[in-house]
Design an enzyme around this catalytic site. Structure first.
Site, short mmCIF file in Angstrom:
data_model
loop_
_atom_site.label_atom_id
_atom_site.label_comp_id
_atom_site.label_asym_id
_atom_site.label_seq_id
_atom_site.Cartn_x
_atom_site.Cartn_y
_atom_site.Cartn_z
N LEU A 43 23.07 48.13 52.63
CA LEU A 43 24.44 48.56 52.27
C LEU A 43 24.43 49.61 51.17
O LEU A 43 23.70 49.48 50.18
CB LEU A 43 25.22 47.32 51.78
CG LEU A 43 26.60 47.58 51.19
CD1 LEU A 43 27.63 47.84 52.29
CD2 LEU A 43 27.07 46.40 50.35
N ASP A 65 43.09 45.75 43.14
CA ASP A 65 44.24 45.74 42.22
C ASP A 65 44.76 44.32 42.01
O ASP A 65 44.66 43.48 42.90
CB ASP A 65 45.34 46.65 42.79
CG ASP A 65 46.34 47.06 41.73
OD1 ASP A 65 46.09 46.84 40.53
OD2 ASP A 65 47.40 47.61 42.11
N HIS A 86 39.99 40.67 34.67
CA HIS A 86 38.96 41.67 34.99
C HIS A 86 37.60 40.98 35.18
O HIS A 86 36.82 41.37 36.05
CB HIS A 86 38.86 42.71 33.88
CG HIS A 86 40.09 43.58 33.76
ND1 HIS A 86 40.70 44.16 34.86
CD2 HIS A 86 40.84 43.96 32.69
CE1 HIS A 86 41.75 44.86 34.46
NE2 HIS A 86 41.87 44.75 33.14
C1 IPE Z 1 44.27 51.78 40.87
O1 IPE Z 1 44.98 50.73 40.32
C2 IPE Z 1 42.95 51.94 40.18
C3 IPE Z 1 41.98 50.88 40.38
C4 IPE Z 1 42.12 49.82 41.14
C5 IPE Z 1 40.75 51.06 39.66
P1 IPE Z 1 46.07 50.95 39.17
O2 IPE Z 1 46.56 49.58 38.84
O3 IPE Z 1 45.50 51.75 38.07
O4 IPE Z 1 47.16 51.80 39.93
P2 IPE Z 1 48.70 52.03 39.61
O5 IPE Z 1 48.80 52.46 38.19
O6 IPE Z 1 49.39 50.73 39.83
O7 IPE Z 1 49.14 53.07 40.58
C1 IPE Z 2 42.88 46.44 38.77
O1 IPE Z 2 43.73 45.49 38.22
C2 IPE Z 2 41.75 46.78 37.83
C3 IPE Z 2 41.79 48.15 37.30
C4 IPE Z 2 42.71 49.02 37.52
C5 IPE Z 2 40.68 48.54 36.46
P1 IPE Z 2 44.94 45.88 37.27
O2 IPE Z 2 44.49 45.74 35.87
O3 IPE Z 2 45.51 47.18 37.65
O4 IPE Z 2 45.96 44.70 37.62
P2 IPE Z 2 47.54 44.77 37.59
O5 IPE Z 2 47.97 45.86 38.50
O6 IPE Z 2 47.93 45.03 36.17
O7 IPE Z 2 47.96 43.41 38.07
MG MG Z 3 47.06 47.69 38.89
#
Ligand code: IPE
Ligand code: IPE
Ligand code: MG
Length: 249
Positions: free
Chosen positions: A139, A28, A45
């Site tokens: 792995l 995240d 990303h």
């Molecule tokens: C969880 O992260 C999903 C992934 C890392 C793929 P999100 O960014 O989607 O989660 P919330 O919305 O903050 O709970």
């Molecule tokens: C995690 O990073 C990637 C996915 C959920 C696909 P985020 O895109 O959720 O990053 P934040 O939470 O907005 O910083």
């Molecule tokens: Mg996120």
């Protein structure tokens, strides 16, 4: 102690301890990483995907057996259309470009999640990757894609209900083991540790069943900044935990 020296010490320590057998990561913070740099989300990303490459290599090197990465949740479809498109594009790019190297590293690639909503070209890449790396004994890299733990549990319940209806099993026969055998990847043991980056402290519908006795490690680092040292630190932290499984230590 100097910062660099301390980092070396942590890395060396992680090198000598037995690593957790199964590490799961909620990757995240890509969006916030990009925002801090005034870059579009896709840049975060993209950097995140590079970190996946490094993390897989390091887990392989350390002898981790299973690495589960939460790449796209069943709720992530709620994001703006452009962002979903970018994420799917990056996923395709990753699957197209990494298979050879993963194969050379003896990595077995697996997937968990509902395939229905994914595009046919992605499903084809998934099937191809599973087939190509299916015989590898190193792995096991599990990508959670269009994954939601609640619907995984509902899927298991539905399958069992059908078996009871058809008289193949009785309701009383259903126990934890039988239930778990209807989840996506029943042969994979539960994660020993679940790491979440970016400071959020929640599961966001990830491995609710499988997390029963996992150790949780929440780190402030945003996923694109996560590196070998961050992984080593998490492994060292895991080793400080005493796992009791409800019994007396
Ligand atoms: C969880 O992260 C999903 C992934 C890392 C793929 P999100 O960014 O989607 O989660 P919330 O919305 O903050 O709970
Ligand atoms: C995690 O990073 C990637 C996915 C959920 C696909 P985020 O895109 O959720 O990053 P934040 O939470 O907005 O910083
Ligand atoms: Mg996120």
């Amino acid at each position: 102690m100097l910062v660099a020296e301390e980092a070396n010490r942590v890395t060396e320590l992680a090198d000598v301890v037995t690593p957790p057998s199964h590490i799961a990561i909620i990757m995240d913070g890509n969006g916030r990483w990009a925002k801090k740099r005034l870059l579009p989300k896709v840049a975060g990303h993209r950097k995140g995907a590079e970190v996946v490459r490094k993390c897989v290599r390091e887990c392989s090197r350390l002898g981790v057996k299973y690495l589960t990465l939460y790449a796209f949740s069943s709720e992530n479809w709620k994001r703006p259309e452009d962002e979903v498109k970018d994420l799917m594009g990056l996923l395709k790019h990753y699957l197209n470009n990494e298979i050879e190297e993963l194969n050379q590293q003896n990595v077995r690639l697996r997937f968990m999640g509902a395939r229905e909503r994914l595009s046919p070209s992605i499903v084809e890449l998934i099937e191809n990757a599973e087939q190509k790396t299916g015989g590898n004994a190193g792995l096991q890299l599990i990508l959670a894609l269009n994954y939601g733990s609640q619907s995984e549990i509902v899927k298991a319940a539905r399958e069992l209900a059908r078996e009871v209806r058809d008289g193949r099993i009785s309701a009383d026969e259903i126990d934890e083991q039988m239930f778990a055998s209807h989840l996506y990847l029943p042969d994979i043991p539960d994660p020993d540790v679940i790491i979440r980056t970016s400071g959020e402290q929640r599961l966001s519908n990830f491995l609710l069943w499988q997390a029963a006795y996992a150790e949780f490690i929440f780190v402030e680092t945003l996923w694109p900044d996560f590196d070998e040292e961050s992984l080593s630190r998490a492994i060292c932290e895991f080793h400080k935990r005493e796992r009791r499984y409800g019994a007396r230590p």
